[in-house]
Structures are given as C-alpha cells and as structure tokens.
Design an enzyme around this catalytic site. Structure first.
Site, mmCIF file in Angstrom:
data_model
loop_
_atom_site.group_PDB
_atom_site.id
_atom_site.type_symbol
_atom_site.label_atom_id
_atom_site.label_comp_id
_atom_site.label_asym_id
_atom_site.label_seq_id
_atom_site.Cartn_x
_atom_site.Cartn_y
_atom_site.Cartn_z
ATOM 1 N N ARG A 5 -9.609 -6.074 -15.563
ATOM 2 C CA ARG A 5 -9.053 -6.654 -16.777
ATOM 3 C C ARG A 5 -8.520 -8.035 -16.414
ATOM 4 O O ARG A 5 -7.966 -8.225 -15.330
ATOM 5 C CB ARG A 5 -7.898 -5.791 -17.319
ATOM 6 N N HIS A 36 -17.604 -9.650 -20.624
ATOM 7 C CA HIS A 36 -17.106 -8.267 -20.528
ATOM 8 C C HIS A 36 -18.214 -7.233 -20.772
ATOM 9 O O HIS A 36 -18.215 -6.512 -21.781
ATOM 10 C CB HIS A 36 -15.938 -8.030 -21.508
#
Ligand code: NAP
Ligand code: GLV
Length: 312
Positions: free
Chosen positions: A227, A275
């Site tokens: 993340r 992502h």
C-alpha cells in the site's frame, strides 16, 4: 428464495456478472445480488465487498460474514461501521502467483539492468554491460505472508540472495529471515533491492520514512506492491531526487489514482503501474468463498479470517 440467504456484492473494480457466475458454479443455490439491486436487505447473510462506501453495512441486520474481495483488508478494518462479525480475506495461490510474477519481473528488470539498456536504445548505443550473477544480488522482502513468502520463494528459485523481514520469526527455505523492529536496520542495510509486501496497519503506516530509506545502501531500488502509505511518499520522492534511492517500481500510492501533479510521473527512474500487481480471481477464489458460506451455515469456524485488532 434460497435457504442459504443472499450474498450482496460490492466492488467498483470487479465484474459482478463474472463473480456471480463463478460463485454459482460452485454453489448454484446461493443467491448473489448486486448492492444496487438488493430489495430485501433482511435476506442478506453474506457481503462480498471491495472498498464499500461508509455506512454500507448498516441496512444488513442479518449479516453473518464479510468477505473482503482481495488480500489487503486495510480499507475495512479501520472503519467505524464494520460489523462485529467474522471478516475473511481471499487466500488464493493463483493470486499469490500473479503477484510473484510482478515481483519477479520488477526484480529481474533491475538485476539485469533493463532500464539502462532501454536508455541506451534511445540514443541508440550498443552498450555492453556484463550481467551479474543472481547470487550477488541481495533482495529484501518486507512481509512474509501469503504473498510475500510466495514471492520470496520464487526469487530464491531465480538464484537471488533473498532476505525476508516480518513481525514474527519465519522459516522459508533459502530465505534469510529476520523479524521485528530491532532487526529492520540491519535488514535494510544489506539489500540493494527491497520489495514491500506488508499490509497497511497502524504499525506499518509510514514505516519507510526518511530515516529508514537512508539505511538502505545508496542507490537502492524499491518495489512497492503493498500500500502506498507504508512508504512516506514525500520522503521517497526526495530520496529519488538525491539518488539515495536509485530506482522505484510503484504499483500503489498514498492517493489513487496518483494525482497528475505528482513529481513521480516525470521521474525517468520510476516505473508506475495502476495498482494491479495482483487481482482477485473469480475462478480460483470462488471455491473458498463458497466453502466459508457453507461453514457459516453449518455453524463451523470460517477459514482465512483476519484479526481486526491486528489489522491484517
Ligand atoms: P499477509 O498474509 O497478511 O502477510 C502480512 C505479512 O506482513 C506477514 O508476514 C506479517 O508478519 C508481516 N507484517 C505485518 N505487520 C508487520 C510489522 N509491523 N512488522 C513486520 N512485519 C509485519 O498479507 P499478504 O496476503 O501477503 O499481502 C500483503 C499485502 O499485499 C496486502 O495486505 C495488500 O496490502 C497487498 N496487496 C497488494 C496487491 C496489489 O495488487 N498491489 C494485491 C494483493 C495484496 P507475520 O507473518 O509475523 O504475521
Ligand atoms: C489488492 O490490493 C488486494 O489487497 O487484494
């Protein structure tokens, strides 16, 4: 009406119809309803969700299980409206394999100096550099969970010298494992490439700050597939500017989509992907989701449950 109760689905990233088909292939009597089409919220017993909006769970009084449509549960565990129910994550070897593929690509790209040859080709220049032996390349994997351990093992198979760091001691064949905060400086100091595979928790948020980035050998490479918030993004940008960090492969960011005014976009030494290092895979993940539904029905404990207090 299904005696199992209904499953509500929410995701802005995943195809409802594909998931519905895959799940019903495993358990035809399970009724799966998109969150926008729920007419009887009291019939909903299971929620299969990726980043549902705040307040999402409030209308489902008979919910028994929340299934996170992914591996990382950071978007669920911190929220005030999370029901006090078992929360499970996807735990899919095919998802781990997809992630390992991305990590291998990124590590090999640096180990084989592909960005250097891409630049030489622009000139154009036949610019020979003798390849290094993989065992001379020290790669560090932060986070040795389901995805990290798999990726670390694949890196070992490629012949790299692999170091791993986690919260508790791990034993992974061929990986030199260390654990805990006290071991982090020594771990970082020996890795020319690090791969960040930690979950985002209160403990890991901002972990890789200026201090820790400075503990890496000068010119080190960073690959972040966990993340964005695990790395202090401004500190990373500065370290890329000064050359303390040589190159970065970034799949995740503090703010996604990465704002167009981020200096990262213009940095030649940074590779940006949006992502997708690994994604939830309907065919391979559906059997475990259905298994947990049946476990709930049978009064058995579910598998792949996360610890809300721990954050992963
Ligand atoms: P996991 O199975 O929960 O494993 C987490 C690992 O991190 C464990 O080894 C754990 O240590 C370690 N850890 C946690 N807190 C730590 C701390 N404070 N200090 C040191 N180590 C710590 O997670 P996973 O399935 O491998 O996934 C990792 C992350 O990848 C997810 O949380 C998600 O954020 C990210 N992800 C990204 C993508 C993408 O497409 N970019 C896709 C899937 C997942 P212990 O083993 O000691 O508990
Ligand atoms: C994706 O980022 C996941 O956590 O599954």
């Amino acid at each position: 009406m299904s005696s199992l109760g209904q499953m509500v689905f929410y995701s802005d990233f995943d195809d409802f119809n594909v998931w519905k088909e895959a799940l019903q292939h495993c358990l035809p009597e399970l009724e799966i309803v998109h969150s926008t089409a729920v007419t009887h919220p009291e019939k909903v017993h299971y929620a299969l969700v990726w980043k549902p909006p705040q307040g999402f769970f409030a209308r489902f009084d008979n919910l028994k299980l929340v299934i996170n449509l992914g591996a990382g549960v950071d978007s669920l565990v911190g929220r005030p409206d999370l029901p006090d129910l078992p929360i499970t994550r996807l735990s899919d070897p095919n998802m781990a394999r997809m992630m390992a593929g991305y990590v291998l690509f990124a590590v090999l790209r640096y180990a084989r100096e592909i960005p250097y040859f891409e630049q030489a080709q622009q000139e154009p220049a036949w610019s020979y550099r003798h390849p290094r032996s993989p065992e001379d390349v020290h790669v560090g994997v932060l986070g040795l969970g389901e995805l990290g351990a798999y990726a670390a093992t694949e890196l070992v198979r490629q012949g790299f010298t692999v170091h791993g760091w986690s919260r508790s001691q791990k034993e992974i064949e061929g990986v030199c494992c260390s654990y805990g905060t006290a071991a982090l400086p020594a771990f970082l100091g020996q890795c020319e490439t690090i791969v960040v595979m930690l979950p985002l928790t209160p403990e890991t948020r901002g972990l890789l700050d200026e201090h820790h980035l400075n503990l890496l050998p000068r010119g080190a490479n960073i690959i972040n597939v966990s993340r964005g918030e695990v790395i202090v993004e401004d500190a990373l940008i500065n370290a890329l500017k000064t050359g303390q960090i040589g190159q970065a492969t970034l799949d995740v960011f503090t703010k996604e989509p990465l704002p167009l005014d981020s200096p990262l976009w213009a940095m030649q030494q940074v590779l940006i992907t949006p992502h997708l290092a690994s994604v939830a895979l309907p065919l391979s993940s559906s059997p475990q989701i259905v298994d947990n539904v049946l476990r709930i029905c049978g009064g058995k404990p579910v598998l792949h449950q996360i610890e809300v207090m721990r954050g992963y």
